[in-house]
Write a protein that holds these residues in place. Structure first.
Motif, PDB file in Angstrom:
ATOM      1  N   VAL A   1      59.744 -40.615  49.757  1.00 48.19           N
ATOM      2  CA  VAL A   1      60.331 -39.194  49.253  1.00 48.19           C
ATOM      3  C   VAL A   1      61.095 -38.615  50.169  1.00 48.19           C
ATOM      4  N   ALA A   2      61.421 -38.949  51.485  1.00 51.64           N
ATOM      5  CA  ALA A   2      62.551 -38.655  52.321  1.00 51.64           C
ATOM      6  C   ALA A   2      63.733 -39.408  52.023  1.00 51.64           C
ATOM      7  N   GLU A   3      63.705 -40.618  51.444  1.00 54.70           N
ATOM      8  CA  GLU A   3      64.684 -41.675  51.213  1.00 54.70           C
ATOM      9  C   GLU A   3      65.275 -40.854  50.004  1.00 54.70           C
ATOM     10  N   THR A   4      64.584 -40.697  49.069  1.00 54.00           N
ATOM     11  CA  THR A   4      65.070 -40.160  47.948  1.00 54.00           C
ATOM     12  C   THR A   4      65.859 -38.786  48.123  1.00 54.00           C
ATOM     13  N   LEU A   5      65.397 -37.863  49.073  1.00 53.90           N
ATOM     14  CA  LEU A   5      65.948 -36.824  49.097  1.00 53.90           C
ATOM     15  C   LEU A   5      67.212 -36.903  49.949  1.00 53.90           C
ATOM     16  N   LYS A   6      67.318 -37.897  50.727  1.00 53.31           N
ATOM     17  CA  LYS A   6      68.512 -38.255  51.512  1.00 53.31           C
ATOM     18  C   LYS A   6      69.731 -38.530  50.454  1.00 53.31           C
ATOM     19  N   GLU A   7      69.163 -39.338  49.447  1.00 51.92           N
ATOM     20  CA  GLU A   7      70.193 -39.785  48.430  1.00 51.92           C
ATOM     21  C   GLU A   7      70.536 -38.653  47.543  1.00 51.92           C
ATOM     22  N   VAL A   8      69.528 -37.765  47.112  1.00 52.05           N
ATOM     23  CA  VAL A   8      69.935 -36.488  46.491  1.00 52.05           C
ATOM     24  C   VAL A   8      70.961 -35.702  47.225  1.00 52.05           C
ATOM     25  N   ARG A   9      70.650 -35.466  48.471  1.00 48.33           N
ATOM     26  CA  ARG A   9      71.758 -34.570  49.268  1.00 48.33           C
ATOM     27  C   ARG A   9      73.123 -35.331  49.478  1.00 48.33           C
ATOM     28  N   ARG A  10      72.956 -36.691  49.452  1.00 50.08           N
ATOM     29  CA  ARG A  10      74.411 -37.389  49.343  1.00 50.08           C
ATOM     30  C   ARG A  10      75.003 -37.123  48.056  1.00 50.08           C
ATOM     31  N   ALA A  11      74.410 -37.358  46.939  1.00 50.98           N
ATOM     32  CA  ALA A  11      75.045 -37.160  45.677  1.00 50.98           C
ATOM     33  C   ALA A  11      75.485 -35.683  45.435  1.00 50.98           C
ATOM     34  N   LEU A  12      74.991 -34.643  46.072  1.00 52.77           N
ATOM     35  CA  LEU A  12      75.597 -33.461  45.893  1.00 52.77           C
ATOM     36  C   LEU A  12      76.648 -33.055  46.904  1.00 52.77           C
ATOM     37  N   VAL A  13      76.526 -33.809  47.932  1.00 50.78           N
ATOM     38  CA  VAL A  13      77.922 -33.420  48.946  1.00 50.78           C
ATOM     39  C   VAL A  13      78.982 -34.221  48.371  1.00 50.78           C
ATOM     40  N   ASP A  14      78.786 -35.503  47.539  1.00 52.05           N
ATOM     41  CA  ASP A  14      79.917 -36.161  46.771  1.00 52.05           C
ATOM     42  C   ASP A  14      80.323 -35.337  45.804  1.00 52.05           C
ATOM     43  N   ALA A  15      79.598 -34.556  45.195  1.00 47.31           N
ATOM     44  CA  ALA A  15      79.889 -33.644  44.130  1.00 47.31           C
ATOM     45  C   ALA A  15      80.689 -32.492  44.497  1.00 47.31           C
ATOM     46  N   ASP A  16      81.047 -32.432  45.857  1.00 46.55           N
ATOM     47  CA  ASP A  16      81.732 -31.209  46.501  1.00 46.55           C
ATOM     48  C   ASP A  16      80.778 -30.072  46.713  1.00 46.55           C
ATOM     49  N   VAL A  17      79.600 -30.303  46.804  1.00 47.18           N
ATOM     50  CA  VAL A  17      78.658 -29.424  47.352  1.00 47.18           C
ATOM     51  C   VAL A  17      78.712 -29.131  48.819  1.00 47.18           C
ATOM     52  N   ASN A  18      78.673 -28.020  49.322  1.00 48.17           N
ATOM     53  CA  ASN A  18      78.783 -27.882  50.701  1.00 48.17           C
ATOM     54  C   ASN A  18      77.574 -28.265  51.330  1.00 48.17           C
ATOM     55  N   TYR A  19      77.891 -29.090  52.344  1.00 44.46           N
ATOM     56  CA  TYR A  19      76.815 -29.814  53.333  1.00 44.46           C
ATOM     57  C   TYR A  19      75.809 -29.038  53.702  1.00 44.46           C
ATOM     58  N   LYS A  20      75.876 -27.830  54.049  1.00 44.38           N
ATOM     59  CA  LYS A  20      74.819 -26.983  54.439  1.00 44.38           C
ATOM     60  C   LYS A  20      73.926 -26.644  53.181  1.00 44.38           C
ATOM     61  N   ILE A  21      74.814 -26.363  52.012  1.00 41.48           N
ATOM     62  CA  ILE A  21      73.907 -26.045  50.900  1.00 41.48           C
ATOM     63  C   ILE A  21      73.281 -27.097  50.507  1.00 41.48           C
ATOM     64  N   ALA A  22      73.631 -28.227  50.558  1.00 42.58           N
ATOM     65  CA  ALA A  22      72.830 -29.249  50.053  1.00 42.58           C
ATOM     66  C   ALA A  22      71.837 -29.727  50.912  1.00 42.58           C
ATOM     67  N   LYS A  23      72.096 -29.552  52.445  1.00 44.58           N
ATOM     68  CA  LYS A  23      70.718 -29.765  53.171  1.00 44.58           C
ATOM     69  C   LYS A  23      69.654 -28.771  52.937  1.00 44.58           C
ATOM     70  N   GLU A  24      69.942 -27.591  52.833  1.00 43.74           N
ATOM     71  CA  GLU A  24      68.800 -26.433  52.656  1.00 43.74           C
ATOM     72  C   GLU A  24      68.245 -26.738  51.415  1.00 43.74           C
ATOM     73  N   PHE A  25      68.929 -27.194  50.286  1.00 44.01           N
ATOM     74  CA  PHE A  25      68.491 -27.728  48.932  1.00 44.01           C
ATOM     75  C   PHE A  25      67.257 -28.561  49.192  1.00 44.01           C
TER      76      PHE A  25
END
Ligand code: GDP
Length: 295
Positions: A27-51
């Protein structure tokens, strides 16, 4: 639209779907990938992390690991959270004024004039309103011509006053003209500049104060990524606008602006622009967008 982000999220969530047994580690691994996908899509890092932190918390709270279909539940949690991040419920625009005054703001090239026309057309056809378009860009004669072209195209009257260089006076005269002619919506197109500057901000703030619009909309080009969010913040600080219009979602935008704007300025995205034609306008539905992103 958002193909890259969709692909990456799909891959990230597949990690979970593929595992026989789901553990806290994957689950942690997946969420890390989700966060990376969001940041790659130009989502602010802090928002992606909170998400991802919120999704993780909810997953733990709902005992996802012990559920019958943990993979599916995780996808649902991500989708729900994405919807929430983009605004939750659908927001309408305030058409209660007599006439209703809608002030458009945004940088030059963001798509204000095009969207003013789209909105007038949308209201005239879908909500049986009689709109008036008002040209308040006093710096570029071409901008006034452009609004007239748009008005002719959709059969909506355009009010302009060439030679008058006072946008507040033009806006007021436009509203008076609407009242005299039975128009119940006034859409005021204003001048933008290439970047946020004080003169532009003062001018739009003066117009805003003088006409007290029912609805102040901020138009932003989704292709500008993280800058879209910064510009939104600058305009919101001055105008405290009511909603965001995200244009050019038909291009190869990475989608970050759609996902981050609401949480930065706490204002909903109300419409999206999906092309140059007058019909290329859609009401923004956060849940539909989340569905589209997650495929
Ligand atoms: P303004 O300076 O803010 O008034 O911007 P314009 O309305 O003149 O738009 C700038 C350019 O973007 C024009 O070439 C428009 O045709 C184009 N444009 C506006 N909205 C969209 C959209 O949703 N999709 C696409 N592809 N182009 C758009």
């Amino acid at each position: 639209m958002f193909d890259n982000l969709s692909d990456k999220l799909d891959k990230a969530l597949h990690i979970l779907k593929g595992h026989g047994q789901i553990t806290e580690v994957n689950v942690a691994e997946t969420l890390k990938e989700v966060r990376r996908a969001l940041v790659d899509a130009d989502v602010n890092y802090k928002i992606a992390k909170e998400f991802t932190a919120t999704v993780k918390e909810k997953a733990l709270g709902q005992n996802v690991l012990k559920s019958l279909k943990p993979g599916q539940l995780m996808v649902k949690l991500v989708k729900d959270e994405l919807t929430e991040l983009m605004g939750g419920d659908v927001e309408d625009i305030d058409l209660s004024g007599k006439p209703s005054i809608i002030l458009m703001s945004g940088l030059q090239g963001s798509g204000k004039t095009t969207f003013s026309g789209k909105l007038a057309n949308f209201l005239a056809t879908k909500k049986t309103k009689k709109p008036l378009l008002v040209a308040c860009d006093v710096y570029r004669p071409a901008a006034i011509d452009q609004l007239h072209v748009v008005g002719d195209q959709i059969g909506v009257e355009v009010f302009s006053d060439r030679g008058n260089n006072d946008p507040v006076a033009i806006a007021k005269a436009g509203i008076a003209h609407a009242k005299e002619n039975g128009c119940n919506v006034v859409i005021i197109d204003t001048a933008g500049r290439l970047a946020v500057d004080e003169v532009m901000m003062t001018e739009i703030a003066n117009i805003h104060e003088a006409i007290t619009p029912n609805e102040t909309l901020f138009v932003v080009d989704s292709m500008t990524g993280q800058d879209a969010v910064n510009t939104a913040k600058a305009f919101n600080d001055v105008l405290n606008f009511d909603g965001v219009i995200l244009t050019k979602l038909d291009g190869d935008t990475r989608g970050g602006a759609a996902i981050s704007i609401k949480s930065v300025v706490n204002k909903p995205i109300k419409f999206i622009g999906t092309g140059e034609k007058m019909e290329a306008i859609d009401v923004f539905y956060p849940s539909r967008m989340a569905d589209r992103i997650l495929g």
